[in-house]
Design an enzyme around this catalytic site. Sequence first.
Site, mmCIF file in Angstrom:
data_model
loop_
_atom_site.group_PDB
_atom_site.id
_atom_site.type_symbol
_atom_site.label_atom_id
_atom_site.label_comp_id
_atom_site.label_asym_id
_atom_site.label_seq_id
_atom_site.Cartn_x
_atom_site.Cartn_y
_atom_site.Cartn_z
ATOM 1 N N GLU A 94 76.549 13.658 -29.054
ATOM 2 C CA GLU A 94 76.639 14.318 -30.345
ATOM 3 C C GLU A 94 75.545 13.852 -31.285
ATOM 4 O O GLU A 94 75.224 12.667 -31.339
ATOM 5 C CB GLU A 94 78.011 14.014 -30.965
ATOM 6 C CG GLU A 94 78.225 14.562 -32.349
ATOM 7 C CD GLU A 94 79.598 14.204 -32.903
ATOM 8 O OE1 GLU A 94 79.973 14.767 -33.944
ATOM 9 O OE2 GLU A 94 80.285 13.357 -32.307
ATOM 10 N N GLU A 140 87.342 19.681 -37.089
ATOM 11 C CA GLU A 140 87.083 18.284 -37.432
ATOM 12 C C GLU A 140 86.693 18.211 -38.909
ATOM 13 O O GLU A 140 85.626 17.727 -39.262
ATOM 14 C CB GLU A 140 85.994 17.693 -36.533
ATOM 15 C CG GLU A 140 86.007 16.171 -36.534
ATOM 16 C CD GLU A 140 84.926 15.560 -35.666
ATOM 17 O OE1 GLU A 140 85.264 14.843 -34.704
ATOM 18 O OE2 GLU A 140 83.731 15.796 -35.950
#
Length: 279
Positions: A155, A256
Amino acid sequence: MGFADTRFNVNLSILFTELPLLERPPAARAAGFTAVELWWPWVDAPTPERSELAALRDALRDAGTQLTGLNFYAGRLPGPDRGALSVPGEESARFRANVPVAIEFAASLGCTAFNALYGNRVEGATAAEQDALALTNLAFAARAVAEVEGTLLIEALNAPESPACPIVSAPKAIEVVDAVNAATGLDNARFLMDLYHLSMNGEDLDDVIDRHTAKTAHVQIADNPGRGAPGTGSLDFPALLDRLRKNGYDGYVGLEYKPGDGPSTGSFAWLPAPLRAAG
């Protein structure tokens, strides 16, 4: 079009945090979600007691929620996201100790997607030394994940909120993905496309989607500015999710985001209840 054809999961480490950990799976299920993901829940314990692992496993199963993604140990999140895999010494050892524990736990629930945060730059080691250690640890994790036919996710974070992290762009994350796959020959490392982080970096999200969807195995969303729910900022999520699908992405989209001042259940008004079940 838009949200209707998207499979969502909800991150129980940033949403429903007003509740104790074991109460979050049933709360997510009551809100209509059947799929969830987690950061490593024990921020100071890469290898918690088996009883704690069993209790969370039971809570997820009893609630009827499917775990679809899990972070490896990375210390205390959110931010400053320090990670562990590129930090020499004790933190690196804690990351490596966590890998088999996290894999065993997640695989017992049918989850085979694992996010490994790169980690911040630290004093006492050069960038080259940290990058070499990170690649060694990522290759270690990728080989372990391969034993359950899983995927290792890489990520990119964002520079304003994580200025010490060296992975703050989609191209840099893809570079790391390619390096891990070259090191292992397994081709099981993939990009985690977090649209909030990329937008905070000022990247062209349409271009990122067009260029990198083929190497993407998970997507996460929050609006910008503020990291709130879709509709609280300026990102056009229906258009972005349509573009992802047109580029061939059919995996989960992880919620998220920060729920705001009220209970998490109040932050889902943008998503009709029938669209929350992953199916």
